[in-house]
Structures are given as structure tokens and as C-alpha cells.
Design a protein around this motif. Structure first.
Motif, short mmCIF file in Angstrom:
data_model
loop_
_atom_site.label_atom_id
_atom_site.label_comp_id
_atom_site.label_asym_id
_atom_site.label_seq_id
_atom_site.Cartn_x
_atom_site.Cartn_y
_atom_site.Cartn_z
N ALA A 196 7.62 31.79 -36.77
CA ALA A 196 8.75 32.71 -36.83
C ALA A 196 9.78 32.20 -35.83
O ALA A 196 9.48 31.28 -35.05
CB ALA A 196 8.32 34.14 -36.51
N ASP A 197 10.99 32.79 -35.85
CA ASP A 197 12.05 32.27 -34.99
C ASP A 197 12.60 33.28 -34.00
O ASP A 197 13.10 32.88 -32.95
CB ASP A 197 13.22 31.76 -35.86
N ALA A 198 12.56 34.56 -34.31
CA ALA A 198 13.25 35.52 -33.45
C ALA A 198 12.68 36.92 -33.57
O ALA A 198 12.10 37.29 -34.59
CB ALA A 198 14.75 35.54 -33.79
N ILE A 199 12.88 37.69 -32.50
CA ILE A 199 12.55 39.11 -32.48
C ILE A 199 13.35 39.74 -31.34
O ILE A 199 13.70 39.06 -30.38
CB ILE A 199 11.04 39.35 -32.25
N THR A 200 13.65 41.03 -31.45
CA THR A 200 14.32 41.75 -30.37
C THR A 200 13.27 42.41 -29.49
O THR A 200 12.39 43.12 -29.99
CB THR A 200 15.27 42.84 -30.92
N LEU A 201 13.37 42.18 -28.18
CA LEU A 201 12.37 42.69 -27.24
C LEU A 201 13.02 43.44 -26.09
O LEU A 201 14.18 43.22 -25.76
CB LEU A 201 11.55 41.53 -26.65
N ASP A 202 12.24 44.32 -25.46
CA ASP A 202 12.71 45.00 -24.26
C ASP A 202 12.36 44.15 -23.04
O ASP A 202 11.70 43.11 -23.15
CB ASP A 202 12.09 46.41 -24.18
N GLY A 203 12.83 44.57 -21.85
CA GLY A 203 12.69 43.76 -20.65
C GLY A 203 11.28 43.33 -20.32
O GLY A 203 11.04 42.18 -19.95
N GLY A 204 10.32 44.26 -20.44
CA GLY A 204 8.94 43.91 -20.12
C GLY A 204 8.41 42.81 -21.01
O GLY A 204 7.70 41.91 -20.57
N ASP A 205 8.77 42.86 -22.29
CA ASP A 205 8.32 41.84 -23.23
C ASP A 205 9.12 40.55 -23.08
O ASP A 205 8.60 39.46 -23.33
CB ASP A 205 8.41 42.37 -24.66
N ILE A 206 10.39 40.66 -22.67
CA ILE A 206 11.19 39.46 -22.39
C ILE A 206 10.54 38.69 -21.24
O ILE A 206 10.45 37.46 -21.26
CB ILE A 206 12.64 39.84 -22.03
N TYR A 207 10.05 39.43 -20.24
CA TYR A 207 9.34 38.80 -19.12
C TYR A 207 8.11 38.06 -19.63
O TYR A 207 7.89 36.88 -19.29
CB TYR A 207 8.93 39.87 -18.10
N LYS A 208 7.30 38.73 -20.45
CA LYS A 208 6.08 38.10 -20.94
C LYS A 208 6.39 36.88 -21.80
O LYS A 208 5.76 35.83 -21.66
CB LYS A 208 5.27 39.11 -21.77
N ALA A 209 7.41 37.00 -22.68
CA ALA A 209 7.77 35.90 -23.57
C ALA A 209 8.29 34.69 -22.79
O ALA A 209 8.23 33.56 -23.27
CB ALA A 209 8.83 36.36 -24.57
N GLY A 210 8.80 34.93 -21.59
CA GLY A 210 9.34 33.85 -20.78
C GLY A 210 8.32 33.13 -19.94
O GLY A 210 8.64 32.11 -19.31
#
Length: 684
Positions: free
Chosen positions: A69-83
Motif C-alpha cells: 500500500a502507499d498511504a494512510i492518514t494517521l494521528d500523532g501517536g501513530d505518526i510516531y510509530k510509523a516513523g
């Protein structure tokens, strides 16, 4: 063998390079409702999308990492994990809520007006959360309660945070928590972190409160419908209550907006952005037709905003939010020891000097970190991977915008204290004046540097309103500019003919025309007509002073350009009356909480290795280069008062000049763009 190779590469976090590029943007969805909305978007808007269904956020993050997959919209906590390094994704597009908060939102605690407790009376209460590790629903409220001492938690190694929280509240719904635990007791469905759980996300947590399952809901400030606001109130940190519309003065924190995340691939990010511009009449920010809330994007979104390319998860979330996450995970990076600081060196030559500094046998130690550039080092300091470095005033401005503080300034002589004069130097008899520089060839210390860029370009911009300085000068060397630009045309790299051009126009000491000495050398032997440098540079590199290239240079062959005054040029000795500006010295920057350690150790170090030292190593002398780690003209470091902000240190006049120059978008460094992208990134 091929499968094994792919597995190895995935472990290195570079999966994007090995998967074939799709012609369509593959959007990852977490529920059948979202999938239906996505399918309709593709059909009705004829959008270049494919809709990929996974069972939850974590599965979507993995699918994007693995190229499924290429994209998804995430909240801050998940942005942290994804990074994190095992996923290595980054935010590329932010939701914008306009007048309500733009690219930030407020995390709030909502209660029914008929209840009577305050924020610090939540022990034993029933609670509704958007989801485990989500910003408004978990990280911010639990972080607030831990910080205030309401929840007594010593750390993960003592007792898991979930267990402590489950014992603090009588019952909860925290989608994503361990099924069967007290944190899932109030949930209506399977307690999964997806729309299969009716009490999931903002609307779900509010419904949990509305149904009287819970007594408080941790959500965002836009969650309560206008028609129902009169029945609810907000819990404030001071223990009071306020109306729902008073969220600006009664909230737990202001946090970055949800963002679209993807792999670190500029071409893919461009494709996703372009694809989202063609929505036709489809209501991308509405979920009404799908019997849900916040599907694909938050329903409160007004528009989408492109995130600067340099931005990673850390820069997007900002120092304050990252500190909250670390405190909840007890993932603090190694703290600065009272007898050691980590100095960030740029390039090979500085690293060699730093290693020599590190090898001195003393109690207070300097440990060395290497960065590719000053901006790279500043990011390391912000991430707590390094602690300090000395930088130019223009870079102090950018660092200040990113939450760092100047703590010690270089002092060059008794008269100018911690400042110097920015000057424009030309060859004597050139016939040039300040008003005839257009179309000439220019030599700069570096892009965004004080004497070499901010001051002269700020003055020129004020007169000409020209923002594209590659059009103002015919050829230049401005290290840090785009390599293909005419601003790099005069640069020479390391000057070795058999080497490739990897150092050409780079803001590192290996570029021979970088820094004060380099800009003057560009004037002497690089074909430049004018050099923007500091007032002592010519004398330091002429009349027998300086490196071998300067052995035949005579200071009397050069003069100053005067932008104002009775004469258009003047001898070098008249810099006090013929200069572009008096400007702040280089300064050591660090994080606010590291100030005391950095100042203490640097004072000790300069007592041992300053100019009066008998030691072989000298902090303010460079071998194998010029101005390595500190300016060679430095006499000592002076502490900057702790009450002074970076604007106080730089001075109103200089800040005004920089802000005028910032009207030109091309003059805003990428790091500064990221740090000022939205107002809730910086540490308050």
C-alpha cells in the motif's frame, strides 16, 4: 535467493526502492465503511487510487512499509510509530482545520455538565478513549495525569503503563488495549483499534460518554456536535470546568494535526499529492453517506496542506509532543552526563579536530557525533542524539525556531565583545560600488549565514525587492545552494581534479570556498568580484598570515564597499564606519534542558584548552582547515544569560533583517520550514 534479499532489505528499512511503482495510489483502509467510501471516491471522481483493506492501523503501516500500500492518514501517536526505524515512514500531507486550529488541534477532556468532578479527581472514574497510543485519547491525557502525579508510575521496567492505568480508572474503553482487560470493559464491540469497535476514535469515544458507559471522554476540541454543546463541559488542568467552546483556554495540549504518511520517496509523495488534488465533486472530508465518522480523513478537515520534504515524524510532531511520548514509553535517549557532552561536527575535518578534543585526558569529556551539515547536526541535537555545536547567527535564528537556545557566544576582541562587522570586500581599483553589484560575480560564506548571506542579501532585497538572487548576480559561490544553480557556479569543491564533485557547493569545510576564509579565497583566486565576509577575514589571510594559498596575498590590495556614508569605498581599517552591519557572533546552541551541563563543561574546557593553555590541543585553533568547530579568531566563550531568548541574543535589528529576507521563500532553510510548518511543533 531473491526472497532472502527482499527480507534483508526490508529489515534495513529501504523497501521502497525494491518494489515496482504503481500507477495508482494504493490507499490503506481499516474498515468496510472506509473501503466503501474509497471505492466511491475512485468511481465518482475517477481518481487514480486503489483501495486496500487491512484489519487495523498497524497492519496498514506494515503494508505501506512492505510496498503493498502507499498511504494512510494517521494521528500523532501513530505518526510516531510509523516513523520508527523498523517502519521508516514519514508524514507528507497534513489535515488543515482552518479557523479552529489550522494544522493543529486541541486535546480535551469532555464530561457531562450534570457531573461535578475535576481533572484531578479522575481516580476510580469510568473513561472513554479514542484508542491506545492515540494523541487526544491516550498519549496526552495519560501523559498529563502521569506528569501531575495523579497517576503514580515509576516506569515500564517496574509495572506496565496499561496495568497502572487500568487500576487507576474503575473501567474504560481503550480500543487496542488487551481484550478482556479492565481497559476494554466498557467497549461495545471487540475493543479493536478500528471502526469495528463502535467506541473507537473521536466519535466513538464521545458516543461512549453519551451512552453513559463512561464519565469522561478524551477527544479533540471539534468532536462535540454544535447541537449538543450545551450538555457538556471541558475539564481544565487547573481543576476548573469551562464550556465546550472555551477549548483555547481549557485543554490538555495542542497537538499536530493528523497527516498522510507514506514511504520516504519524493516521487511517490508528489504522486499522492497530485492525486488528491483531483476530487471532482466528491466530498472527501465527509462521512455522512457511509454511516460513520472521520473515514479516510477527519470530517473537520477543510483542506490538505503539503508538508515540507525534509520533515520526518520528529520534526512534524515537535519537541514537546515527542517528549510526552518518550515519557509514556520511558524511551528517553541517554541523558547528558554531568561530565560529558556530545559535540556535533560537520564533515571530516571537523570530526578529526573533535576526535582530538575527545582524546584529551581530562575528567569532563567531549564526545563526538558527525553530521552531514549544520541542519543535520541541529536535527541530531533536537532528537537528543547530540547536545551542542557552535553556529552562525543566521543558523541560530533557524535553531531558535526549532526550540533550541543559544547558551555561549564566541568573543573576538574586547571592543566588539560577542559581535563583529559584516563587510563587502572587493579588489582595490575594481571600480565597483554597492550600487553597481548587479550582474557581477559574488562570493558568500554560505546560504543563510549572517555575513555571507542574510545581511548582504537582506540589504539588496530591501532595495531591489529581488528574491531570486541567482538573477541578481551572474555567477556565485554560495555553499548550500542548489548545485545546478548559478549560485554554485564559482564553487570548486575540494579542488582535487581527480575527485568527483561531491563537495562542490556543499556547506562543509571540504568546499574550499566555504566560510569566511573560503569566500575571501573565492575573491582572490576564484573569479569573484565581491566577497561578503567578516571584518577580520582579510587580515587573517594576508601579509604572511593564513594557509599556503594566501602566502602572496597583500591586504593593501583590497578595500571595503560602503553601502552608505560619504565615500563609496574605504580601506579595510575603516570597518567601523564602512560596513554592512554589526552582527551577533557565532553561538553554541543546545536544548533548553541541557543548558547547565553544556555551559559548565565548556567553561571547564576553555580553562584547559583556551588561548592561555599550554596544552598542545587548542579549542580555538584549527589544523588541517579553518574555523573548525569554533572560529579561529575566538578569544573565549561568554555565557549568554539564561533569560535571553534567541531573538534577544540576535538583536532586534538583525532579527528584522532576517524576517525581511524570509519574505523570499527561497531564503527559508528547509529545517526552519519544517519547524515553523505549524504552531504546535515548538516546545512552549
Amino acid at each position: 535467493m531473491k526472497v532472502l534479499l527482499i527480507s534483508i532489505l526490508l529489515g534495513c528499512g529501504i523497501s521502497a526502492a525494491i518494489f515496482p511503482k504503481s500507477t495508482k495510489v494504493r490507499w490503506c483502509l481499516k474498515s468496510e465503511q472506509e473501503k466503501k467510501k474509497c471505492d466511491d471516491f475512485v468511481a465518482k471522481a475517477e481518481a487514480a487510487f486503489a483501495c486496500i483493506l487491512r484489519s487495523g492501523t498497524d497492519e496498514c503501516i506494515r503494508a505501506i512499509r512492505e510496498g503493498q500500500a502507499d498511504a494512510i492518514t494517521l494521528d500523532g501517536g501513530d505518526i510516531y510509530k510509523a516513523g520508527l526505524v523498523n517502519y521508516n515512514l514519514k508524514p507528507i500531507i497534513a489535515e488543515d482545520y482552518r479557523k479552529d486550529a489550522e494544522t493543529c488541534y486541541y486535546a480535551v477532556a469532555v464530561v457531562k455538565k450534570t457531573s461535578s468532578f475535576g481533572l484531578h479527581e479522575l481516580k476510580g472514574k469510568k473513561t472513554c478513549h479514542t484508542g491506545l497510543n492515540k494523541s487526544a485519547g491516550w498519549n496526552i491525557p495519560i501523559g498529563t495525569l502521569v506528569s501531575s502525579g495523579d497517576i503514580d508510575w515509576k516506569g515500564q521496567e517496574d509495572v506496565p503503563l496499561e496495568k497502572v492505568v487500568s487500576e487507576f480508572f474503575s473501567a474504560s474503553c481503550v480500543p487496542g488495549a488487551t481484550p478482556g482487560s479492565n481497559l476494554c470493559q466498557l467497549c461495545k464491540g471487540d475493543c479493536s483499534r478500528s471502526h469495528k469497535e463502535p467506541y473507537y476514535d473521536y466519535s466513538g469515544a464521545f458516543q461512549c460518554l453519551k451512552d453513559d458507559a463512561g464519565e469522561v471522554a478524551f477527544v479533540k476540541h471539534l468532536t462535540v456536535p454544535s447541537s449538543e454543546k450545551a450538555d457538556y463541559e471541558l475539564l481544565c488542568e487547573d481543576g476548573s470546568r469551562k464550556s465546550i467552546d472555551d477549548y483555547k483556554t481549557c485543554h490538555l495540549s495542542r497537538v499536530p494535526a493528523h497527516a498522510v504518511v507514506s514511504r520516504k520517496d519524493v516521487e511517490l509523495a508528489d504522486n499522492i499529492w497530485e492525486s488528491l488534488q483531483h476530487t471532482g465533486d466528491f466530498k472527501l472530508f465527509s462521512s455522512e453517506a457511509y454511516e460513520g465518522k472521520d473515514l479516510m480523513f477527519k470530517d473537520s478537515t477543510v483542506q490538505l496542506v503539503r508538508v515540507p520534504n525534509i520533515t520526518d515524524s520528529f520534526l512534524y510532531l515537535g519537541a514537546e509532543y515527542m517528549s510526552t511520548i518518550r515519557s509514556l514509553k520511558k524511551e528517553t535517549t541517554p541523558e547528558v552526563k554531568t561530565n560529558s557532552i556530545r559535540w556535533c561536527a560537520v564533515g571530516h575535518a571537523e570530526t578529526v579536530k573533535c576526535d582530538q578534543w575527545n582524546s584529551q585526558d581530562v575528567d569532563a569529556k567531549i564526545e563526538c557525533q558527525q553530521g552531514r551539515s549544520v541542519e543535520d547536526c541541529l536535527k541530531k541535537i533536537m532528537r537528543e542524539e547530540a547536545d551542542a555545536m557552535a553556529i552562525d547567527g543566521g543558523q541560530v535564528y533557524s535553531a531558535g525556531k526549532c526550540g533550541l537556545v543559544p547558551v555561549m557566544a564566541e568573543q573576538y576582541d574586547a571592543e566588539t565583545a560577542s559581535s563583529y562587522f559584516a563587510v563587502a570586500v572587493v579588489k582595490k581599483g575594481s571600480g565597483l560600488t554597492w550600487s553597481t553589484l548587479r550582474g557581477k560575480k559574488s562570493c558568500h560564506t554560505g546560504l543563510s549565514h549572517t555575513a555571507g548571506w542574510n545581511i548582504p542579501m537582506g540589504l539588496l532585497h530591501k532595495d531591489s525587492k529581488e528574491c531570486d538572487f541567482s538573477k541578481y548576480f551572474s555567477h556565485s559561490c554560495a555553499p548550500g545552494a542548489e548545485p545546478e544553480s548559478s549560485l554554485c557556479a564559482l564553487c570548486v569543491g575540494d579542488g582535487k581534479p581527480l575527485h568527483d564533485s561531491r563537495y562542490k557547493c556543499k556547506p562543509v569545510s571540504e568546499e574550499l570556498f566555504y566560510g569566511y576564509t573560503g569566500a575571501f579565497r573565492c575573491l582572490v583566486e576564484g573569479g569573484g568580484d565581491v566577497a561578503f565576509i567578516k571584518h577580520t577575514t582579510v587580515q587573517e589571510n594576508s601579509d604572511g598570515n593564513g594557509d599556503p594559498w594566501a602566502k602572496d596575498v597583500r591586504s593593501e590590495d583590497y578595500e571595503l564597499l560602503c553601502p552608505s556614508g560619504p565615500t563609496e569605498t574605504a580601506p579595510l581599517s575603516q570597518h567601523e564606519s564602512c560596513h554592512l552591519a554589526r552582527v551577533p557572533a557565532y553561538a553554541v546552541v543546545t536544548r533548553p534542558e541541557s543548558r547547565l551541563d553544556v555551559v559548565s563543561i565548556l567553561k571547564d574546557q576553555q580553562n584547559r584548552f583556551g588561548l592561555s593553555s599550554s596544552e598542545y590541543f587548542k579549542m580555538f585553533q584549527s589544523r588541517g582547515g579553518k574555523d573548525l568547530l569554533f572560529r579561529d579568531s575566538t578569544k573565549c566563550l561568554q555565557e549568554i544569560p539564561s533569560l535571553n531568548s534567541f531573538e534577544d541574543f540576535l538583536g532586534k535589528e538583525y532579527v528584522s533583517t532576517v524576517e525581511t529576507l524570509r519574505e523570499c521563500a527561497s531564503s527559508v532553510p528547509e529545517l526552519e520550514q519544517s519547524c515553523t510548518f505549524h504552531p504546535c511543533q515548538q516546545k512552549s
